[in-house]
Write an enzyme that holds these catalytic residues in place. Structure first.
Site, PDB file in Angstrom:
ATOM      1  CG  PHE A   1       4.032   1.401   7.469  1.00  0.00           C
ATOM      2  CD1 PHE A   1       3.032   1.499   6.684  1.00  0.00           C
ATOM      3  CD2 PHE A   1       3.938   0.246   8.460  1.00  0.00           C
ATOM      4  CE1 PHE A   1       2.095   0.663   6.677  1.00  0.00           C
ATOM      5  CE2 PHE A   1       2.756  -0.643   8.625  1.00  0.00           C
ATOM      6  CZ  PHE A   1       1.815  -0.425   7.533  1.00  0.00           C
TER       7      PHE A   1
ATOM      8  CG  ASP B   1      -2.044   0.911   1.156  1.00  0.00           C
ATOM      9  OD1 ASP B   1      -2.323   1.351   0.078  1.00  0.00           O
ATOM     10  OD2 ASP B   1      -2.791   1.293   2.198  1.00  0.00           O
TER      11      ASP B   1
END
Length: 163
Positions: free
Chosen positions: A133, A70
């Site tokens: 992330f 994502d």
């Protein structure tokens, strides 16, 4: 004249995911919860607290094979959420607390503080997957309860409260 090629020449090599540019493992600071954080750039804006509205850009990868699952940057739309309210994975609530606007960071989140044993098959996140992330905190808005906002906006003038 068309030239045909044999199927042997058209074999595809397996796709190898490009490893994101990350800090060395030793540079990450481990929190008591197991979340690991590396600050690429310290911000100088407002500091986030529980209940802050955050606007961030992020990219997320599986730690096992660096497959990106994502990215708000790919979508060209920052992601907004309220910190500490359980609207994001627990690892984000932990890592993004007390972070200043403008901060760029890398976060390693163990599966238990991400999607755990469920995973998210629709996003390509398998069960018990550790995640990585990169996050940039674009904006921090401090939200107050109505009682706290009343207290901050009122002024005491000789026993009278002006709001």
């Amino acid at each position: 004249m068309k030239i045909s090629t044999s199927s042997a020449n058209q074999q595809q090599t397996p796709k190898i995911n490009k490893r994101p540019q990350l800090a060395l493992d030793a540079a990450f600071k481990r929190t008591g919860s197991g979340v690991e954080i590396y600050i690429e750039r310290h911000g100088h804006g407002k500091k986030s607290v529980e209940g802050s509205q955050l606007k961030v850009h992020y990219e997320g990868w599986l730690a096992e094979d660096y497959k990106m699952f994502d990215s708000s940057r790919t979508k060209r739309r920052p992601f907004e959420f309220e910190l500490g309210k359980g609207t994001v994975i627990a690892g984000w609530d932990i890592a993004l607390k007390d972070v200043r606007q403008g901060t760029k960071m890398q976060i390693k989140i163990p599966a238990k503080l991400a999607y755990g044993s469920q995973g998210v098959s629709s996003m390509g996140i398998p069960q018990n997957a550790d995640l990585i992330f990169k996050v940039e905190v674009l904006k921090v808005c401090l939200l107050y309860t109505s009682a706290a906002a009343d207290e901050r906006s009122s002024v005491d003038l000789g026993g009278r409260r002006i709001i």
